[in-house]
Write a protein that holds these residues in place. Sequence first.
Motif, PDB file in Angstrom:
ATOM      1  N   ARG A   1      63.635   6.155 -46.875  1.00 55.64           N
ATOM      2  CA  ARG A   1      63.858   7.588 -47.034  1.00 55.64           C
ATOM      3  C   ARG A   1      63.847   8.315 -45.677  1.00 55.64           C
TER       4      ARG A   1
ATOM      5  N   TRP B   1      69.626   6.094 -48.841  1.00 55.11           N
ATOM      6  CA  TRP B   1      68.818   6.459 -49.987  1.00 55.11           C
ATOM      7  C   TRP B   1      69.564   7.400 -50.928  1.00 55.11           C
TER       8      TRP B   1
ATOM      9  N   TRP C   1      65.278   9.091 -55.784  1.00 56.46           N
ATOM     10  CA  TRP C   1      64.918   7.681 -55.989  1.00 56.46           C
ATOM     11  C   TRP C   1      63.531   7.365 -55.448  1.00 56.46           C
ATOM     12  N   THR C   2      63.210   7.863 -54.265  1.00 52.95           N
ATOM     13  CA  THR C   2      61.949   7.510 -53.618  1.00 52.95           C
ATOM     14  C   THR C   2      60.753   7.861 -54.495  1.00 52.95           C
TER      15      THR C   2
END
Length: 324
Positions: free
Chosen positions: A256, A262, A266-267
């Motif tokens: 990230r 990325w 999502w992270t």
Amino acid sequence: MISSRRELCVIVPCYDEEAVLAHTHARLVEVLERTSVDFEILYVDDGSRDRTALLLKEIADTCMRVRVLRLSRNFGHQIAVTAGLDHADADAVVVIDADLQDPPEVIPEMLARWKEGAEVVYGVRRTRNGESAFKLRSARVFYRLINRLSEVSIPLEAGDFRLMDRKVVLALRQMRERHRLLRAMTTWVGFRQVALPYDRAARFAGTSKYPLRKMLALAVDGVVSFSTVPLRVVTFVGLGVSLLSVLGIVYAITLRLLTDNWVPGWTLIFISLMFIGGLQFIFLGIVGEYVGRIYSETKQRPLFLVLETFGGARESEALHAEST
Ligand code: UDP
Ligand code: MG
């Protein structure tokens, strides 16, 4: 002495054993009469569906040394033996299969060891006849597994054929757990235990009452009753998963912050997934530890068993003798 207690009680669990009973009884009596002990044979009819009960009635009518205990239904071998132990009133007890796989001729030798001071004399199968390679192999794996996982180590190749002193029988009577593997329980109680090798014969007649299903159940009982290791495994899995999730989290944050590689959102999803996954296993492990303790408490096993005491009592007896 007021007690009518016998010296020896031979417990024979029987389930659908009409084909062998007459022979078994004849051989038992023959062997036991050659010894000088005051014995009794206690047949436990474990809810047989064949003519076993009828035959036992006949045997009891003709032989004064026989007592018969009939269970209300089939409870299984281990419970049948337990019923016998609860009803035996003797200085020593021998447990023997009805199918003559355990040769009665070994009993006098067991008695000799007992008189030398052993509290448990357990038969160890030197050879086994008439049993499938599968049964032999599975038995081996089973004992290895129990010994690895649990707090007692059961001697390999030992079955339920054994002599037990009254002390041991009284100890077993205090152990009221429902899932029972008697050979492991007799190991657990301690006392002076002696192995006696013998050659296991093939079943005299009839068929085995231990299908694969019952053998597996017995194996599970053996492991689960003497070990909470499987529960503890969850904790270790949890720690492992948490460790991995830390790596995963570092990986996600690195992606990230340091790369363009990325996807929005999502992270956070990835991190919470990893985090919660590890946490859940650890919590399950904690719950497991408590369940394990509840489990061992509910078994209500005695905390300790006394082998013998000496000292004080004798002194006071002596004092008493002096004063009278
Ligand atoms: N037995 C019993 N209840 C059962 C199964 C077996 O009392 O539900 C008795 C059976 O009559 C025999 C002993 O337990 O005296 C051992 O059983 P078996 O010989 O069939 O087992 P195996 O020798 O094949 O392991
Ligand atoms: Mg058998």
